[in-house]
Design an enzyme around this catalytic site. Structure first.
Site: not given
Ligand code: C5P
Length: 214
Positions: A29-31, A95
């Site tokens: 995943g990402n932030r 994102a």
């Protein structure tokens, strides 16, 4: 009415991260928090737009008047965007993970055996695909999260992805998950740098610009 200038206009917004499964319990995943995208969806709806919000996994309430579809992966997001077409405008704030695990394991990977090696494959670029689509929204807006040479990268991205506008933001600080954002609006006419603003204000300004353009 002038207070609902987007009445009758359909706008797609993508927001949040995507999660790409490694096995049934793990993911890449990402932030991204989804805050900026959700704020944009809210501002567009407040101006009267019919907003279709395609959201990755986030913990945010659905803004008033917005139709929301929740997805997990980039491929699910791409399908949901396609289903939301046609649209007068699309604002791609998500994102999206650039890569996914080629063959996610069907069962939880156990430790103590060989070290797992993850083979990554590229995900579809949802914005670039829309840019080339024969159902391309009349106004196509992308985001560019960069940590250096922000405007230069965004200008190149606008052309590469056939977007009309790119909202470039410097994510070298505490932007991801934070409540403020410093953005540059890159259009065919040039670059406009906005002062550091709460994400809610960035959203309102952008929504008004969209209303002017439609
Ligand atoms: O190439 P990059 O990820 O920096 O591009 C960012 C822009 O492209 C954002 O608008 C993002 O939502 C969109 N994007 C997308 N699908 C991808 C990757 C990025 O729609 N697979």
């Amino acid at each position: 009415a002038s207070d609902r200038p987007l009445a009758g206009k359909r706008v797609i917004v993508t927001a949040g991260p995507t999660h790409e499964p490694i096995d049934p319990v793990r993911y890449i995943g990402n932030r991204s928090s989804g805050k900026q995208g959700f704020a944009i969806a809210a501002s567009l709806a407040a101006l009267g737009a019919d907003v279709r919000l395609v959201a990755g996994p986030v913990t945010l309430p659905t803004p008033a008047g917005v139709t929301r579809v929740d997805v997990e992966t980039a491929r699910e997001m791409a399908l949901a965007v396609e289903h939301a077409l046609p649209a007068d405008a699309a604002v791609m704030v998500a994102a999206v993970a650039d890569w996914r695990v080629d063959a996610a394991a069907g069962q939880k990977i156990k430790k103590g055996e060989a070290q797992p090696a993850l083979t990554l494959v590229e995900n579809p670029d949802i914005l670039a695909a829309l840019g080339k689509s024969d159902r391309r929204p009349g106004l196509l807006i992308g985001f560019a999260a960069e940590t250096e040479r922000v405007v230069e990268h965004a200008t190149a991205k606008r052309l590469r992805k056939s977007a009309d506008w790119i909202v470039a933001n410097d994510v070298s600080g505490d932007v991801m998950g934070g409540d403020a954002n410093t953005v540059h609006l890159v259009t065919a006419d040039g670059v406009e740098s906005w002062t550091r603003l709460p994400k809610r204000d960035v959203a309102q300004r952008l929504a008004r610009r969209i209303a002017d353009a439609l």
